[in-house]
Design a protein around this motif. Sequence first.
Motif, PDB file in Angstrom:
ATOM      1  N   MET A 128      37.683  49.045  44.102  1.00  0.00           N
ATOM      2  CA  MET A 128      37.794  47.637  43.961  1.00  0.00           C
ATOM      3  C   MET A 128      37.055  47.073  42.795  1.00  0.00           C
ATOM      4  O   MET A 128      37.845  46.357  41.976  1.00  0.00           O
ATOM      5  CB  MET A 128      37.481  46.895  45.360  1.00  0.00           C
ATOM      6  CG  MET A 128      37.657  45.512  45.377  1.00  0.00           C
ATOM      7  SD  MET A 128      37.247  44.421  46.986  1.00  0.00           S
ATOM      8  CE  MET A 128      35.575  44.888  47.002  1.00  0.00           C
ATOM      9  N   ILE A 129      35.635  47.184  42.698  1.00  0.00           N
ATOM     10  CA  ILE A 129      34.986  46.796  41.632  1.00  0.00           C
ATOM     11  C   ILE A 129      34.633  47.996  40.699  1.00  0.00           C
ATOM     12  O   ILE A 129      34.272  49.267  41.059  1.00  0.00           O
ATOM     13  CB  ILE A 129      33.599  46.424  42.082  1.00  0.00           C
ATOM     14  CG1 ILE A 129      33.766  45.116  43.035  1.00  0.00           C
ATOM     15  CG2 ILE A 129      32.721  45.924  41.150  1.00  0.00           C
ATOM     16  CD1 ILE A 129      32.319  44.849  43.672  1.00  0.00           C
ATOM     17  N   GLY A 130      35.151  47.455  39.315  1.00  0.00           N
ATOM     18  CA  GLY A 130      35.110  48.767  38.428  1.00  0.00           C
ATOM     19  C   GLY A 130      33.681  48.856  37.965  1.00  0.00           C
ATOM     20  O   GLY A 130      32.755  48.263  37.947  1.00  0.00           O
ATOM     21  N   THR A 131      33.609  50.174  37.013  1.00  0.00           N
ATOM     22  CA  THR A 131      32.418  50.489  36.414  1.00  0.00           C
ATOM     23  C   THR A 131      31.713  49.462  35.279  1.00  0.00           C
ATOM     24  O   THR A 131      30.658  49.075  35.436  1.00  0.00           O
ATOM     25  CB  THR A 131      32.361  51.883  35.717  1.00  0.00           C
ATOM     26  OG1 THR A 131      33.128  52.878  36.793  1.00  0.00           O
ATOM     27  CG2 THR A 131      31.064  52.427  35.237  1.00  0.00           C
TER      28      THR A 131
ATOM     29  N   GLN B  57      32.222  35.659  35.835  1.00  0.00           N
ATOM     30  CA  GLN B  57      32.849  36.433  34.720  1.00  0.00           C
ATOM     31  C   GLN B  57      33.424  37.954  34.853  1.00  0.00           C
ATOM     32  O   GLN B  57      34.091  38.528  34.289  1.00  0.00           O
ATOM     33  CB  GLN B  57      32.112  36.359  33.438  1.00  0.00           C
ATOM     34  CG  GLN B  57      31.947  34.864  33.208  1.00  0.00           C
ATOM     35  CD  GLN B  57      31.317  34.741  31.662  1.00  0.00           C
ATOM     36  OE1 GLN B  57      31.116  35.506  30.929  1.00  0.00           O
ATOM     37  NE2 GLN B  57      30.410  33.815  31.518  1.00  0.00           N
ATOM     38  N   PHE B  58      32.634  38.601  35.772  1.00  0.00           N
ATOM     39  CA  PHE B  58      32.789  40.057  36.251  1.00  0.00           C
ATOM     40  C   PHE B  58      33.806  40.218  37.393  1.00  0.00           C
ATOM     41  O   PHE B  58      34.169  41.382  37.774  1.00  0.00           O
ATOM     42  CB  PHE B  58      31.577  40.936  36.350  1.00  0.00           C
ATOM     43  CG  PHE B  58      30.804  40.913  35.213  1.00  0.00           C
ATOM     44  CD1 PHE B  58      31.030  41.564  34.197  1.00  0.00           C
ATOM     45  CD2 PHE B  58      29.532  39.950  35.017  1.00  0.00           C
ATOM     46  CE1 PHE B  58      30.163  41.640  32.906  1.00  0.00           C
ATOM     47  CE2 PHE B  58      28.712  39.953  33.776  1.00  0.00           C
ATOM     48  CZ  PHE B  58      29.158  40.716  32.650  1.00  0.00           C
ATOM     49  N   ILE B  59      34.312  39.153  38.042  1.00  0.00           N
ATOM     50  CA  ILE B  59      35.010  39.149  39.252  1.00  0.00           C
ATOM     51  C   ILE B  59      36.622  39.516  38.711  1.00  0.00           C
ATOM     52  O   ILE B  59      36.876  38.676  37.722  1.00  0.00           O
ATOM     53  CB  ILE B  59      35.032  38.244  40.072  1.00  0.00           C
ATOM     54  CG1 ILE B  59      33.668  38.094  40.890  1.00  0.00           C
ATOM     55  CG2 ILE B  59      36.045  38.106  41.045  1.00  0.00           C
ATOM     56  CD1 ILE B  59      33.356  36.675  41.747  1.00  0.00           C
TER      57      ILE B  59
ATOM     58  N   GLN C  20      33.917  40.740  46.302  1.00  0.00           N
ATOM     59  CA  GLN C  20      33.481  41.134  45.108  1.00  0.00           C
ATOM     60  C   GLN C  20      32.255  40.062  44.530  1.00  0.00           C
ATOM     61  O   GLN C  20      31.315  40.774  44.253  1.00  0.00           O
ATOM     62  CB  GLN C  20      34.563  40.960  44.094  1.00  0.00           C
ATOM     63  CG  GLN C  20      35.652  41.904  43.933  1.00  0.00           C
ATOM     64  CD  GLN C  20      36.679  41.536  42.778  1.00  0.00           C
ATOM     65  OE1 GLN C  20      36.305  41.765  41.734  1.00  0.00           O
ATOM     66  NE2 GLN C  20      37.820  41.366  43.026  1.00  0.00           N
ATOM     67  N   GLY C  21      32.286  38.961  44.927  1.00  0.00           N
ATOM     68  CA  GLY C  21      31.087  38.129  44.594  1.00  0.00           C
ATOM     69  C   GLY C  21      29.925  38.408  45.286  1.00  0.00           C
ATOM     70  O   GLY C  21      28.660  38.559  44.628  1.00  0.00           O
TER      71      GLY C  21
ATOM     72  N   ASN D  97      29.152  31.602  46.213  1.00  0.00           N
ATOM     73  CA  ASN D  97      30.373  32.297  46.723  1.00  0.00           C
ATOM     74  C   ASN D  97      31.259  31.519  47.431  1.00  0.00           C
ATOM     75  O   ASN D  97      32.423  31.567  47.792  1.00  0.00           O
ATOM     76  CB  ASN D  97      30.123  33.781  47.195  1.00  0.00           C
ATOM     77  CG  ASN D  97      29.877  34.822  46.410  1.00  0.00           C
ATOM     78  OD1 ASN D  97      30.676  34.950  45.469  1.00  0.00           O
ATOM     79  ND2 ASN D  97      28.681  35.403  46.438  1.00  0.00           N
ATOM     80  N   LEU D  98      30.362  30.396  48.105  1.00  0.00           N
ATOM     81  CA  LEU D  98      31.068  29.521  49.138  1.00  0.00           C
ATOM     82  C   LEU D  98      31.482  28.294  48.755  1.00  0.00           C
ATOM     83  O   LEU D  98      32.013  27.465  49.338  1.00  0.00           O
ATOM     84  CB  LEU D  98      30.136  29.456  50.545  1.00  0.00           C
ATOM     85  CG  LEU D  98      29.893  30.724  51.234  1.00  0.00           C
ATOM     86  CD1 LEU D  98      29.008  30.432  52.327  1.00  0.00           C
ATOM     87  CD2 LEU D  98      31.266  31.501  51.871  1.00  0.00           C
ATOM     88  N   GLY D  99      31.298  28.117  47.539  1.00  0.00           N
ATOM     89  CA  GLY D  99      31.875  26.702  46.630  1.00  0.00           C
ATOM     90  C   GLY D  99      31.111  25.871  46.009  1.00  0.00           C
ATOM     91  O   GLY D  99      31.733  24.607  45.677  1.00  0.00           O
TER      92      GLY D  99
END
Length: 214
Positions: free
Chosen positions: A1-4, A137-139, A149-150, A59-61
């Motif tokens: 799911m999360i890339g290298t 930016q990495f999500i 992911q966050g 992450n929650l806004g």
Amino acid sequence: MIGTHAVLGVSAVSLGMVLTPGPNMMYLVSRSITQGRRAGVISLAGVAVGFLVYLSAANLGLSVVFLAVPELYLTVKLAGAAYLAWLAWKALRPGGTSVFAPQQLPPDSTRRLFTMGLVTNLLNPKIAIMYLSLIPQFIDLHAGHVLLQGFVLGGIQIAVSLAVNLAIALAAGTIAVFLARRPVWLRVQRYLMGTVLGALAVKLATDRAPAATA
């Protein structure tokens, strides 16, 4: 799911941020030198909770709140800039001391050490910027599970930051002794840290980017 790429990217950004002199480093070093390594570790525990608060809020806004109420974002940003400017003045003023210079300070209780570590991190503008603009930016929106992911990427940032800060806190006493025997190096370190903090304060105060892209 999360890339290298995302893992390495967040790790690199986190390492660069934590190695830049800032409020967290200054507080941890000062406590470790004046009160011992145990005090530094307790203070770091407070810093860790601060990371978790920011991670959860982002992450929650929280970014949505800042975007909806730009005045609140501006207030937080200017407060952080003022805090950095105050730390810079303490380092650069005549008679100022280096963060690694031993000082006679009254010992703080365990509760105060933890609380001050927490507050110092919550008022650290670098951490706010990290969670509100850099990590997102990495999500990968196309990979799904954006919230997960966050939290995972934030967890990587926390792990990197805590590992580096722990090493600095444990080594602070040794570094202080090394610099104490070299007064010129001690002054250079003080002026360098003060200049960096002052530059960060000016940059933060004059940055007109909105919360979503700060």
